[in-house]
Design an enzyme around this catalytic site. Structure first.
Site, mmCIF file in Angstrom:
data_model
loop_
_atom_site.group_PDB
_atom_site.id
_atom_site.type_symbol
_atom_site.label_atom_id
_atom_site.label_comp_id
_atom_site.label_asym_id
_atom_site.label_seq_id
_atom_site.Cartn_x
_atom_site.Cartn_y
_atom_site.Cartn_z
ATOM 1 N N GLY A 88 66.817 41.272 42.530
ATOM 2 C CA GLY A 88 67.613 40.574 41.527
ATOM 3 C C GLY A 88 68.172 39.245 42.004
ATOM 4 O O GLY A 88 68.977 38.630 41.316
ATOM 5 N N ASP A 135 66.665 30.947 36.852
ATOM 6 C CA ASP A 135 66.466 31.031 38.300
ATOM 7 C C ASP A 135 65.760 29.788 38.826
ATOM 8 O O ASP A 135 66.130 29.230 39.861
ATOM 9 C CB ASP A 135 65.656 32.282 38.648
ATOM 10 C CG ASP A 135 66.335 33.542 38.145
ATOM 11 O OD1 ASP A 135 67.539 33.466 37.852
ATOM 12 O OD2 ASP A 135 65.665 34.580 38.049
ATOM 13 N N LYS A 179 59.685 43.281 38.932
ATOM 14 C CA LYS A 179 59.754 43.102 37.485
ATOM 15 C C LYS A 179 58.381 43.016 36.821
ATOM 16 O O LYS A 179 58.245 43.292 35.636
ATOM 17 C CB LYS A 179 60.540 41.832 37.158
ATOM 18 C CG LYS A 179 62.011 42.065 36.930
ATOM 19 C CD LYS A 179 62.798 42.588 38.115
ATOM 20 C CE LYS A 179 62.998 41.562 39.201
ATOM 21 N NZ LYS A 179 63.744 42.071 40.360
HETATM 22 P P1 ADP Z 1 63.096 39.260 42.606
HETATM 23 O O1 ADP Z 1 62.691 37.966 41.987
HETATM 24 O O2 ADP Z 1 64.274 39.896 41.954
HETATM 25 O O3 ADP Z 1 63.265 39.184 44.088
HETATM 26 P P2 ADP Z 1 60.500 40.124 41.629
HETATM 27 O O4 ADP Z 1 60.022 41.496 41.335
HETATM 28 O O5 ADP Z 1 60.576 39.186 40.493
HETATM 29 O O6 ADP Z 1 61.902 40.294 42.360
HETATM 30 O O7 ADP Z 1 59.561 39.445 42.728
HETATM 31 C C1 ADP Z 1 59.404 39.991 44.012
HETATM 32 C C2 ADP Z 1 58.045 39.633 44.571
HETATM 33 O O8 ADP Z 1 57.991 38.243 44.980
HETATM 34 C C3 ADP Z 1 57.693 40.390 45.837
HETATM 35 O O9 ADP Z 1 57.161 41.670 45.531
HETATM 36 C C4 ADP Z 1 56.626 39.473 46.464
HETATM 37 O O10 ADP Z 1 55.371 39.663 45.845
HETATM 38 C C5 ADP Z 1 57.130 38.083 46.079
HETATM 39 N N1 ADP Z 1 57.899 37.517 47.210
HETATM 40 C C6 ADP Z 1 59.211 37.285 47.265
HETATM 41 N N2 ADP Z 1 59.586 36.766 48.477
HETATM 42 C C7 ADP Z 1 58.459 36.676 49.212
HETATM 43 C C8 ADP Z 1 58.150 36.233 50.536
HETATM 44 N N3 ADP Z 1 59.094 35.787 51.373
HETATM 45 N N4 ADP Z 1 56.872 36.280 50.943
HETATM 46 C C9 ADP Z 1 55.917 36.736 50.108
HETATM 47 N N5 ADP Z 1 56.132 37.161 48.857
HETATM 48 C C10 ADP Z 1 57.382 37.144 48.407
HETATM 49 MG MG MG Z 2 61.939 37.671 40.013
#
Ligand code: ADP
Ligand code: MG
Length: 405
Positions: A88, A135, A179
């Site tokens: 989140g 965001d 999500k």
């Molecule tokens: P949030 O935006 O709340 O963190 P989401 O479900 O929208 O959650 O997105 C999370 C996804 O973003 C992770 O499962 C991954 O695929 C990608 N992600 C986020 N940070 C990284 C990172 N540092 N390296 C690689 N992928 C990432």
């Molecule tokens: Mg997200």
């Protein structure tokens, strides 16, 4: 507001025209493709990390003209991220926004922060979520030391000076939620859309042109209380079946699916419309109230109490009307009561983090209380900073240029 944590990219342009992605976290596998073939095909098992990066690249590619496309070079990228994932705090938008900014820079494009934010809000939808744009907006427009009121169409942001003594503490519920991997997130977007469309139909407007509750409000030029009154008058509080919606809109399943639903919500049979719309309009009122309180008071304890109470009401509404909370988020909210001015879930919900507004003299006690009563019983015994931290508004995305050696 933007947090301290970020996505950091090291980028080199290279021949041949390939996109090569590495990640310092070994759970994210190396990825490679031709620039010509940037496409994001959605898989029911959920998105891959590199596809978020490709959303940002594709967002920029979409606006290049042919001569710019002809100058494409390859990009070699190393990604290092410290934003907690699926929590989140919008790690996905941080990654998409970083990818778009790096790609724009590599192609010599100079875009305003607003344009970049708009473009990233759109291109993150390639991942399958019908997200909004807050965001991505804060990722680019954030300014150290102040929060921002973000408004859309056109995208604009106004500085919000938080009252003195406002400390924000983020606490991870230890439950993650991607999500794009489930239909929950899009289901709420669709329920709001259907609520807006049924209201439009009842008022004799062309419902096929209305996508959001905000579209309807602008069209009718009404204030939030008037919108709430309309929702009360025209929407029933109980669940609507898909057939009922089809009848109310005088449409058919095929048209409804193409105009209102998404691939992952087309099989849902029951929708709640009134509680979702009622939450959205009241949440918008709380945002306005929050902004007004910051403006009027600037500082002072009474302002903090009002802001905390708005956050508490927000969580209750998200839990009971929007139904996007999670039992562990609710538990944190419960545990926070005696230590914070207000606590709410942050981000999309269904897991992830809470954010609390805390008075400076209560922060240490609150952190200790959470370590002892939430994290330790859940098996966390060290590295508490990864799941529980104090934060303050930071700056937005920027480019560091390494001079030729
Ligand atoms: P949030 O935006 O709340 O963190 P989401 O479900 O929208 O959650 O997105 C999370 C996804 O973003 C992770 O499962 C991954 O695929 C990608 N992600 C986020 N940070 C990284 C990172 N540092 N390296 C690689 N992928 C990432
Ligand atoms: Mg997200």
């Amino acid at each position: 507001m933007a947090l301290d944590q970020d996505i950091f990219l090291a980028v080199a342009s290279q021949e041949p025209e390939k996109l090569i992605l590495h990640n310092t976290d070994t759970k994210f596998e190396k990825f490679e493709c031709d620039f010509e073939n940037i496409s994001i095909s959605l898989d029911p098992s959920g998105p891959k990390w590199h596809q978020y990066f490709m959303c940002g690249v594709k967002g920029i590619m979409d606006i290049l003209d042919q001569s710019q496309k002809n100058q494409i070079k390859g990009l070699l990228v190393l990604v290092h991220g410290t934003v907690p994932q699926s929590a989140g705090l919008s790690s996905s938008s941080a990654l998409v926004s970083a990818a778009a900014l790096a790609t724009a820079h590599a192609f010599g494009l100079s875009l305003t922060k607003e344009k970049l934010a708009d473009l990233c809000a759109s291109c993150e939808r390639y991942i399958g979520t019908q997200g909004g744009g807050m965001d991505q907006a804060i990722a680019f427009l954030a300014k150290e030391g102040c929060a921002k009121l973000i408004e859309f169409e056109p995208l604009r942001s106004t500085e919000v000076k938080l009252p003195q003594g406002a400390v924000f503490v983020v606490a991870h519920s230890l439950s993650k939620m991607n999500k794009a991997a489930t239909a929950d997130f899009n289901c709420r977007v669709v329920e709001c859309r259907l609520a807006a469309q049924i209201l439009s139909k009842k008022l004799g407007l062309d419902w096929t042109k209305i996508k959001r509750l905000g579209d309807l409000q602008s069209k009718l030029n009404l204030d939030l209380d008037e919108m709430i009154a309309l929702a009360k008058q025209h929407l029933k509080e109980t669940t609507y079946s898909k057939d009922e919606i089809i009848r109310a809109l005088e449409t058919n399943a095929v048209e409804l699916e193409s105009i209102s639903l998404t691939p992952n919500t087309k099989d849902i049979q029951n929708f709640k419309l009134f509680p979702r719309a009622y939450h959205v309009f009241n949440e918008a009122k709380r945002v306005a109230e929050f902004y007004k309180t910051c403006q009027n008071h600037g500082g002072g304890e009474s302002a903090l109490v009002t802001l905390g109470s708005l956050m508490r009401q927000s969580h209750e509404s998200l839990r009971d009307l929007y139904e996007c909370s999670h039992e562990q988020l609710d538990k944190i909210v419960e545990l926070s009561k005696d230590f914070t001015l207000g606590t709410r879930l942050t981000g999309a919900g269904w897991g992830g983090c809470t954010v609390s507004l805390v008075a400076p003299d209560k922060v240490e006690d609150f952190l200790e209380h959470m370590r002892e009563n939430f994290y330790k019983p859940m098996g966390v015994s060290d590295n508490f900073d990864m799941v529980l931290f104090k934060t303050a508004p930071q700056g937005g995305a920027c480019i560091f240029i390494e001079k030729e050696l």
